[in-house]
Design a protein around this motif. Structure first.
Motif, PDB file in Angstrom:
ATOM      1  N   ARG A  20      67.788  26.191  22.696  1.00 52.62           N
ATOM      2  CA  ARG A  20      67.516  26.886  24.105  1.00 52.62           C
ATOM      3  C   ARG A  20      67.237  25.802  25.161  1.00 52.62           C
ATOM      4  O   ARG A  20      67.938  25.644  26.098  1.00 52.62           O
ATOM      5  CB  ARG A  20      66.811  27.892  24.121  1.00 52.62           C
ATOM      6  CG  ARG A  20      66.688  28.608  25.325  1.00 52.62           C
ATOM      7  CD  ARG A  20      66.073  29.683  25.394  1.00 52.62           C
ATOM      8  NE  ARG A  20      66.875  30.942  25.069  1.00 52.62           N
ATOM      9  CZ  ARG A  20      66.381  32.213  24.927  1.00 52.62           C
ATOM     10  NH1 ARG A  20      65.100  32.390  24.973  1.00 52.62           N
ATOM     11  NH2 ARG A  20      67.430  32.838  24.554  1.00 52.62           N
ATOM     12  N   GLU A  21      66.341  25.076  24.893  1.00 48.62           N
ATOM     13  CA  GLU A  21      65.570  23.806  25.472  1.00 48.62           C
ATOM     14  C   GLU A  21      66.812  22.865  25.754  1.00 48.62           C
ATOM     15  O   GLU A  21      66.999  22.393  26.944  1.00 48.62           O
ATOM     16  CB  GLU A  21      64.414  23.299  25.042  1.00 48.62           C
ATOM     17  CG  GLU A  21      63.767  22.316  25.980  1.00 48.62           C
ATOM     18  CD  GLU A  21      63.409  23.113  27.572  1.00 48.62           C
ATOM     19  OE1 GLU A  21      63.225  22.338  28.326  1.00 48.62           O
ATOM     20  OE2 GLU A  21      63.212  24.343  27.453  1.00 48.62           O
ATOM     21  N   LEU A  22      67.409  22.569  25.036  1.00 50.15           N
ATOM     22  CA  LEU A  22      68.343  21.386  24.867  1.00 50.15           C
ATOM     23  C   LEU A  22      69.453  21.853  25.814  1.00 50.15           C
ATOM     24  O   LEU A  22      69.906  21.174  26.923  1.00 50.15           O
ATOM     25  CB  LEU A  22      69.346  21.155  23.606  1.00 50.15           C
ATOM     26  CG  LEU A  22      70.187  20.137  23.496  1.00 50.15           C
ATOM     27  CD1 LEU A  22      69.771  18.846  24.264  1.00 50.15           C
ATOM     28  CD2 LEU A  22      70.895  19.864  21.974  1.00 50.15           C
ATOM     29  N   ALA A  23      69.933  23.199  25.862  1.00 51.61           N
ATOM     30  CA  ALA A  23      71.012  23.740  26.476  1.00 51.61           C
ATOM     31  C   ALA A  23      70.524  23.717  27.986  1.00 51.61           C
ATOM     32  O   ALA A  23      71.401  23.540  29.167  1.00 51.61           O
ATOM     33  CB  ALA A  23      71.350  25.098  26.071  1.00 51.61           C
ATOM     34  N   VAL A  24      69.468  24.323  28.208  1.00 49.67           N
ATOM     35  CA  VAL A  24      68.767  24.111  29.860  1.00 49.67           C
ATOM     36  C   VAL A  24      68.753  22.982  30.172  1.00 49.67           C
ATOM     37  O   VAL A  24      69.123  22.532  31.580  1.00 49.67           O
ATOM     38  CB  VAL A  24      67.423  25.136  29.678  1.00 49.67           C
ATOM     39  CG1 VAL A  24      66.632  24.876  31.020  1.00 49.67           C
ATOM     40  CG2 VAL A  24      67.688  26.357  29.437  1.00 49.67           C
ATOM     41  N   ARG A  28      70.966  21.272  33.691  1.00 51.44           N
ATOM     42  CA  ARG A  28      70.276  20.530  34.663  1.00 51.44           C
ATOM     43  C   ARG A  28      71.147  19.345  35.010  1.00 51.44           C
ATOM     44  O   ARG A  28      71.086  18.893  36.000  1.00 51.44           O
ATOM     45  CB  ARG A  28      68.853  20.600  34.434  1.00 51.44           C
ATOM     46  CG  ARG A  28      68.064  21.893  34.478  1.00 51.44           C
ATOM     47  CD  ARG A  28      66.590  21.505  34.397  1.00 51.44           C
ATOM     48  NE  ARG A  28      65.678  22.877  34.508  1.00 51.44           N
ATOM     49  CZ  ARG A  28      64.849  23.221  33.680  1.00 51.44           C
ATOM     50  NH1 ARG A  28      64.137  22.272  33.030  1.00 51.44           N
ATOM     51  NH2 ARG A  28      64.158  24.439  33.925  1.00 51.44           N
ATOM     52  N   ALA A  29      71.364  18.553  33.718  1.00 49.05           N
ATOM     53  CA  ALA A  29      72.122  17.335  33.910  1.00 49.05           C
ATOM     54  C   ALA A  29      73.402  17.348  34.291  1.00 49.05           C
ATOM     55  O   ALA A  29      74.221  16.590  34.592  1.00 49.05           O
ATOM     56  CB  ALA A  29      71.915  16.509  32.697  1.00 49.05           C
ATOM     57  N   GLY A  30      73.896  18.536  34.498  1.00 49.30           N
ATOM     58  CA  GLY A  30      75.426  18.650  35.296  1.00 49.30           C
ATOM     59  C   GLY A  30      76.284  18.948  33.852  1.00 49.30           C
ATOM     60  O   GLY A  30      77.825  18.997  34.199  1.00 49.30           O
ATOM     61  N   ALA A  31      76.045  19.213  32.625  1.00 50.78           N
ATOM     62  CA  ALA A  31      76.991  19.392  31.630  1.00 50.78           C
ATOM     63  C   ALA A  31      77.750  20.852  31.640  1.00 50.78           C
ATOM     64  O   ALA A  31      76.869  21.787  32.260  1.00 50.78           O
ATOM     65  CB  ALA A  31      76.377  19.412  30.224  1.00 50.78           C
ATOM     66  N   ARG A  32      78.963  20.876  31.059  1.00 50.36           N
ATOM     67  CA  ARG A  32      79.486  22.125  31.088  1.00 50.36           C
ATOM     68  C   ARG A  32      79.330  22.394  29.397  1.00 50.36           C
ATOM     69  O   ARG A  32      79.443  21.689  28.469  1.00 50.36           O
ATOM     70  CB  ARG A  32      80.854  22.070  31.272  1.00 50.36           C
ATOM     71  CG  ARG A  32      81.378  21.601  32.855  1.00 50.36           C
ATOM     72  CD  ARG A  32      82.728  21.118  33.085  1.00 50.36           C
ATOM     73  NE  ARG A  32      83.557  22.240  32.782  1.00 50.36           N
ATOM     74  CZ  ARG A  32      84.973  21.692  32.550  1.00 50.36           C
ATOM     75  NH1 ARG A  32      85.313  20.427  32.596  1.00 50.36           N
ATOM     76  NH2 ARG A  32      85.818  22.818  32.139  1.00 50.36           N
TER      77      ARG A  32
END
Length: 149
Positions: A20-24, A28-32
């Protein structure tokens, strides 16, 4: 935006914890994002937390120990986004029972998720990642992966 800006990243085990934290942070870094977890409501909650623009986050319930489900998920992600630049094989479970008192099924479940889940995720996403100009496969484990009594 940095390395992940605009890149398509798949994350397994995205319903809680490290995933979850990785996804968030990736959002924030602009990944899809292509997020997956066995718990459908949890992975959808993670997608909501990412707060990304419509169409930039795909959340799905996937059991990483099910080879066919993982292969199908990778194909869906590839079709939806047109590419995959990175996969984070993050899904994992912990079993902390005593070896003597444990059933073989307990160990088989851990191996199915923690070992085969990584193999299936890597193998299913690798053809897409290899076509990326700077693709990556990342396999994560926490300290709990080392805990045995």
């Amino acid at each position: 935006m940095g390395y992940f800006g605009g890149r398509v990243v798949a994350v397994t085990g995205a319903g809680a914890g490290i995933g979850r934290e990785l996804a968030v942070q990736l959002a924030r870094a602009g990944a899809r994002l292509a997020l997956s977890d066995m718990d459908e409501s949890a992975v959808k909650e993670t997608a909501d937390l990412c707060g990304a623009a419509a169409g930039s986050v795909f959340a799905a319930a996937v059991d990483v120990s099910d080879q066919d489900a993982v292969v199908q998920h990778a194909a869906e992600v590839g079709d939806r986004f047109g590419r995959v630049d990175a996969v984070f094989n993050n899904a994992g479970i912990l079993f902390a029972g005593d070896v003597v008192d444990s059933e073989f099924a307990d160990f088989e479940r851990v191996m199915s998720v923690d070992f085969w889940g990584v193999v299936f995720g890597t193998k299913a996403f690798l053809p897409y990642v290899m076509r990326s100009d700077r693709g990556h496969v990342v396999n994560t484990s926490s300290a709990f992966g080392l805990r045995w009594r």
